[in-house]
Design a protein around this motif. Structure first.
Motif, PDB file in Angstrom:
ATOM      1  N   ALA A  25      -4.953   6.274   6.870  1.00 23.19           N
ATOM      2  CA  ALA A  25      -5.034   4.854   6.498  1.00 23.19           C
ATOM      3  C   ALA A  25      -3.647   4.277   6.216  1.00 23.19           C
ATOM      4  O   ALA A  25      -3.441   3.512   5.287  1.00 23.19           O
ATOM      5  CB  ALA A  25      -5.960   4.652   5.294  1.00 23.19           C
ATOM      6  N   ALA A  26      -2.688   4.649   7.051  1.00 25.12           N
ATOM      7  CA  ALA A  26      -1.296   4.257   6.840  1.00 25.12           C
ATOM      8  C   ALA A  26      -0.988   2.892   7.453  1.00 25.12           C
ATOM      9  O   ALA A  26      -1.569   2.504   8.467  1.00 25.12           O
ATOM     10  CB  ALA A  26      -0.360   5.304   7.453  1.00 25.12           C
ATOM     11  N   VAL A  27      -0.040   2.195   6.850  1.00 21.92           N
ATOM     12  CA  VAL A  27       0.493   0.965   7.436  1.00 21.92           C
ATOM     13  C   VAL A  27       1.603   1.400   8.398  1.00 21.92           C
ATOM     14  O   VAL A  27       2.660   1.850   7.967  1.00 21.92           O
ATOM     15  CB  VAL A  27       1.053   0.007   6.363  1.00 21.92           C
ATOM     16  N   ARG A  28       1.327   1.297   9.687  1.00 24.16           N
ATOM     17  CA  ARG A  28       2.291   1.723  10.712  1.00 24.16           C
ATOM     18  C   ARG A  28       3.279   0.607  11.038  1.00 24.16           C
ATOM     19  O   ARG A  28       4.415   0.847  11.413  1.00 24.16           O
ATOM     20  CB  ARG A  28       1.560   2.170  11.987  1.00 24.16           C
ATOM     21  N   GLN A  29       2.835  -0.629  10.886  1.00 24.44           N
ATOM     22  CA  GLN A  29       3.689  -1.771  11.195  1.00 24.44           C
ATOM     23  C   GLN A  29       3.244  -2.959  10.351  1.00 24.44           C
ATOM     24  O   GLN A  29       2.052  -3.160  10.138  1.00 24.44           O
ATOM     25  CB  GLN A  29       3.562  -2.136  12.678  1.00 24.44           C
ATOM     26  N   TYR A  30       4.198  -3.724   9.863  1.00 30.24           N
ATOM     27  CA  TYR A  30       3.922  -5.021   9.254  1.00 30.24           C
ATOM     28  C   TYR A  30       5.108  -5.918   9.562  1.00 30.24           C
ATOM     29  O   TYR A  30       6.245  -5.618   9.204  1.00 30.24           O
ATOM     30  CB  TYR A  30       3.683  -4.918   7.747  1.00 30.24           C
ATOM     31  N   ARG A  31       4.807  -7.006  10.245  1.00 28.95           N
ATOM     32  CA  ARG A  31       5.834  -7.920  10.721  1.00 28.95           C
ATOM     33  C   ARG A  31       5.393  -9.355  10.440  1.00 28.95           C
ATOM     34  O   ARG A  31       4.222  -9.688  10.571  1.00 28.95           O
ATOM     35  CB  ARG A  31       6.009  -7.694  12.236  1.00 28.95           C
ATOM     36  N   PHE A  50       5.898  10.874   5.831  1.00 27.31           N
ATOM     37  CA  PHE A  50       4.759  10.232   5.171  1.00 27.31           C
ATOM     38  C   PHE A  50       4.856   8.706   5.151  1.00 27.31           C
ATOM     39  O   PHE A  50       4.248   8.040   4.327  1.00 27.31           O
ATOM     40  CB  PHE A  50       4.557  10.773   3.749  1.00 27.31           C
ATOM     41  N   HIS A  51       5.595   8.172   6.067  1.00 28.64           N
ATOM     42  CA  HIS A  51       5.833   6.732   6.153  1.00 28.64           C
ATOM     43  C   HIS A  51       4.512   5.957   6.227  1.00 28.64           C
ATOM     44  O   HIS A  51       3.651   6.240   7.032  1.00 28.64           O
ATOM     45  CB  HIS A  51       6.686   6.451   7.379  1.00 28.64           C
ATOM     46  N   GLY A  52       4.348   4.977   5.335  1.00 29.61           N
ATOM     47  CA  GLY A  52       3.190   4.096   5.338  1.00 29.61           C
ATOM     48  C   GLY A  52       1.923   4.672   4.748  1.00 29.61           C
ATOM     49  O   GLY A  52       0.892   4.016   4.721  1.00 29.61           O
ATOM     50  N   LEU A  92      -3.530  12.631   3.759  1.00 25.14           N
ATOM     51  CA  LEU A  92      -2.539  12.236   4.759  1.00 25.14           C
ATOM     52  C   LEU A  92      -3.008  12.478   6.190  1.00 25.14           C
ATOM     53  O   LEU A  92      -2.653  11.740   7.099  1.00 25.14           O
ATOM     54  CB  LEU A  92      -1.230  12.984   4.522  1.00 25.14           C
ATOM     55  N   GLU A  93      -3.777  13.524   6.402  1.00 22.23           N
ATOM     56  CA  GLU A  93      -4.228  13.877   7.749  1.00 22.23           C
ATOM     57  C   GLU A  93      -5.730  13.698   7.934  1.00 22.23           C
ATOM     58  O   GLU A  93      -6.305  14.180   8.888  1.00 22.23           O
ATOM     59  CB  GLU A  93      -3.801  15.303   8.066  1.00 22.23           C
ATOM     60  N   VAL A  94      -6.348  12.969   7.021  1.00 21.65           N
ATOM     61  CA  VAL A  94      -7.786  12.724   7.063  1.00 21.65           C
ATOM     62  C   VAL A  94      -8.059  11.458   7.874  1.00 21.65           C
ATOM     63  O   VAL A  94      -7.363  10.450   7.730  1.00 21.65           O
ATOM     64  CB  VAL A  94      -8.352  12.576   5.628  1.00 21.65           C
ATOM     65  N   ARG A  95      -9.084  11.503   8.718  1.00 18.02           N
ATOM     66  CA  ARG A  95      -9.517  10.315   9.458  1.00 18.02           C
ATOM     67  C   ARG A  95     -10.381   9.456   8.541  1.00 18.02           C
ATOM     68  O   ARG A  95     -11.343   9.938   7.967  1.00 18.02           O
ATOM     69  CB  ARG A  95     -10.299  10.704  10.704  1.00 18.02           C
ATOM     70  N   TRP A  96     -10.012   8.189   8.417  1.00 19.34           N
ATOM     71  CA  TRP A  96     -10.750   7.232   7.603  1.00 19.34           C
ATOM     72  C   TRP A  96     -11.681   6.451   8.524  1.00 19.34           C
ATOM     73  O   TRP A  96     -11.287   6.055   9.623  1.00 19.34           O
ATOM     74  CB  TRP A  96      -9.785   6.284   6.906  1.00 19.34           C
ATOM     75  N   ILE A 153      -2.660   7.716  -7.519  1.00 25.15           N
ATOM     76  CA  ILE A 153      -2.479   7.132  -6.194  1.00 25.15           C
ATOM     77  C   ILE A 153      -1.074   6.561  -6.074  1.00 25.15           C
ATOM     78  O   ILE A 153      -0.483   6.123  -7.069  1.00 25.15           O
ATOM     79  CB  ILE A 153      -3.528   6.033  -5.905  1.00 25.15           C
ATOM     80  N   GLY A 154      -0.584   6.593  -4.869  1.00 24.43           N
ATOM     81  CA  GLY A 154       0.712   5.986  -4.561  1.00 24.43           C
ATOM     82  C   GLY A 154       0.714   5.574  -3.103  1.00 24.43           C
ATOM     83  O   GLY A 154      -0.217   5.880  -2.347  1.00 24.43           O
ATOM     84  N   PHE A 155       1.762   4.874  -2.714  1.00 24.10           N
ATOM     85  CA  PHE A 155       1.919   4.428  -1.331  1.00 24.10           C
ATOM     86  C   PHE A 155       3.341   4.754  -0.901  1.00 24.10           C
ATOM     87  O   PHE A 155       4.228   4.900  -1.730  1.00 24.10           O
ATOM     88  CB  PHE A 155       1.642   2.930  -1.223  1.00 24.10           C
ATOM     89  N   HIS A 156       3.555   4.850   0.396  1.00 18.97           N
ATOM     90  CA  HIS A 156       4.850   5.301   0.896  1.00 18.97           C
ATOM     91  C   HIS A 156       5.385   4.380   1.990  1.00 18.97           C
ATOM     92  O   HIS A 156       5.691   4.832   3.088  1.00 18.97           O
ATOM     93  CB  HIS A 156       4.694   6.733   1.424  1.00 18.97           C
ATOM     94  N   PRO A 157       5.527   3.076   1.710  1.00 20.17           N
ATOM     95  CA  PRO A 157       6.075   2.192   2.747  1.00 20.17           C
ATOM     96  C   PRO A 157       7.595   2.341   2.834  1.00 20.17           C
ATOM     97  O   PRO A 157       8.253   2.650   1.844  1.00 20.17           O
ATOM     98  CB  PRO A 157       5.714   0.801   2.239  1.00 20.17           C
ATOM     99  N   TRP A 158       8.120   2.169   4.007  1.00 20.40           N
ATOM    100  CA  TRP A 158       9.568   2.099   4.186  1.00 20.40           C
ATOM    101  C   TRP A 158       9.905   0.633   4.399  1.00 20.40           C
ATOM    102  O   TRP A 158       9.765   0.105   5.499  1.00 20.40           O
ATOM    103  CB  TRP A 158      10.007   2.901   5.394  1.00 20.40           C
ATOM    104  N   LEU A 159      10.304  -0.046   3.357  1.00 20.98           N
ATOM    105  CA  LEU A 159      10.623  -1.464   3.467  1.00 20.98           C
ATOM    106  C   LEU A 159      11.856  -1.650   4.347  1.00 20.98           C
ATOM    107  O   LEU A 159      12.820  -0.900   4.256  1.00 20.98           O
ATOM    108  CB  LEU A 159      10.856  -2.064   2.079  1.00 20.98           C
ATOM    109  N   SER A 160      11.813  -2.654   5.193  1.00 20.15           N
ATOM    110  CA  SER A 160      12.898  -2.918   6.128  1.00 20.15           C
ATOM    111  C   SER A 160      13.952  -3.806   5.484  1.00 20.15           C
ATOM    112  O   SER A 160      13.625  -4.883   4.973  1.00 20.15           O
ATOM    113  CB  SER A 160      12.359  -3.598   7.387  1.00 20.15           C
ATOM    114  N   PRO A 161      15.221  -3.401   5.543  1.00 19.84           N
ATOM    115  CA  PRO A 161      16.280  -4.259   5.024  1.00 19.84           C
ATOM    116  C   PRO A 161      16.707  -5.340   6.018  1.00 19.84           C
ATOM    117  O   PRO A 161      17.602  -6.117   5.734  1.00 19.84           O
ATOM    118  CB  PRO A 161      17.433  -3.275   4.776  1.00 19.84           C
TER     119      PRO A 161
END
Length: 178
Positions: A25-31, A50-52, A92-96, A153-161
């Protein structure tokens, strides 16, 4: 085509685009427009570091893969051998599974069954929705087992500079509660 992160759920609202993965259930892209809010990763690749990702039932690391709950010591598998830790939970590797889907929103659910070192049963729902204020993420987890369960719970986004350096950025969180 089959992707390592499973089905890709593309959401759109105005000039916003988000892609949520089935696996983790990761955020792969947000634009927004032509500006990446997070650093995207390709659909045909595993998410780097673990991005997203959604991190549950614990975020961060369990030293030596161990914890104590209600006076009982538990040992979960070591997933980061270099640091001898269990890293970022168990989903992390579970199908939602998709519960609800629209052009601008998707709700996914997963059932975390008891496993070695985590003999608890949790049901989690992650809802992602694009709207006037951006991307909203809501996660609700219910203990559906017979005993109290440790949970975080936590989240792992890589915010874009963007074009600048991450060292020049300031993150502001408009939170009224936690």
């Amino acid at each position: 085509m089959t992707f390592p992160t499973g089905e890709q759920h593309e959401l759109r609202f105005g000039d916003q685009v988000a892609v949520i993965t089935e696996v983790g259930a990761a955020v792969r892209q947000y634009r927004v427009g032509d500006r990446d809010v997070i650093v995207a990763f390709p659909a045909d690749e595993e998410p780097p570091a673990f991005h997203g990702a959604v991190l549950l039932p614990w975020p961060n690391r369990l030293r030596d893969g161990q914890y104590t709950w209600d006076g009982v010591d538990y040992q979960v598998p070591i997933t980061e051998p270099a640091r001898n830790t269990a890293l970022h939970g168990l989903v992390l590797e579970v199908r939602w599974d998709v519960v609800q889907r629209s052009e601008s929103a998707v709700t996914l659910t997963c059932l975390l069954e008891p496993s070695p070192g985590y003999p608890f049963r949790l049901s989690s729902t992650a809802a992602y929705a694009l709207g006037e204020r951006g991307l909203a993420v809501t996660v609700i987890t219910k203990n559906v087992g017979d005993a109290d369960a440790p949970y975080g719970i936590g989240f792992h986004p890589w915010l874009s500079p963007g074009e600048g350096s991450v060292d020049d950025c300031v993150l502001t969180v408009d939170a009224t509660r936690y």
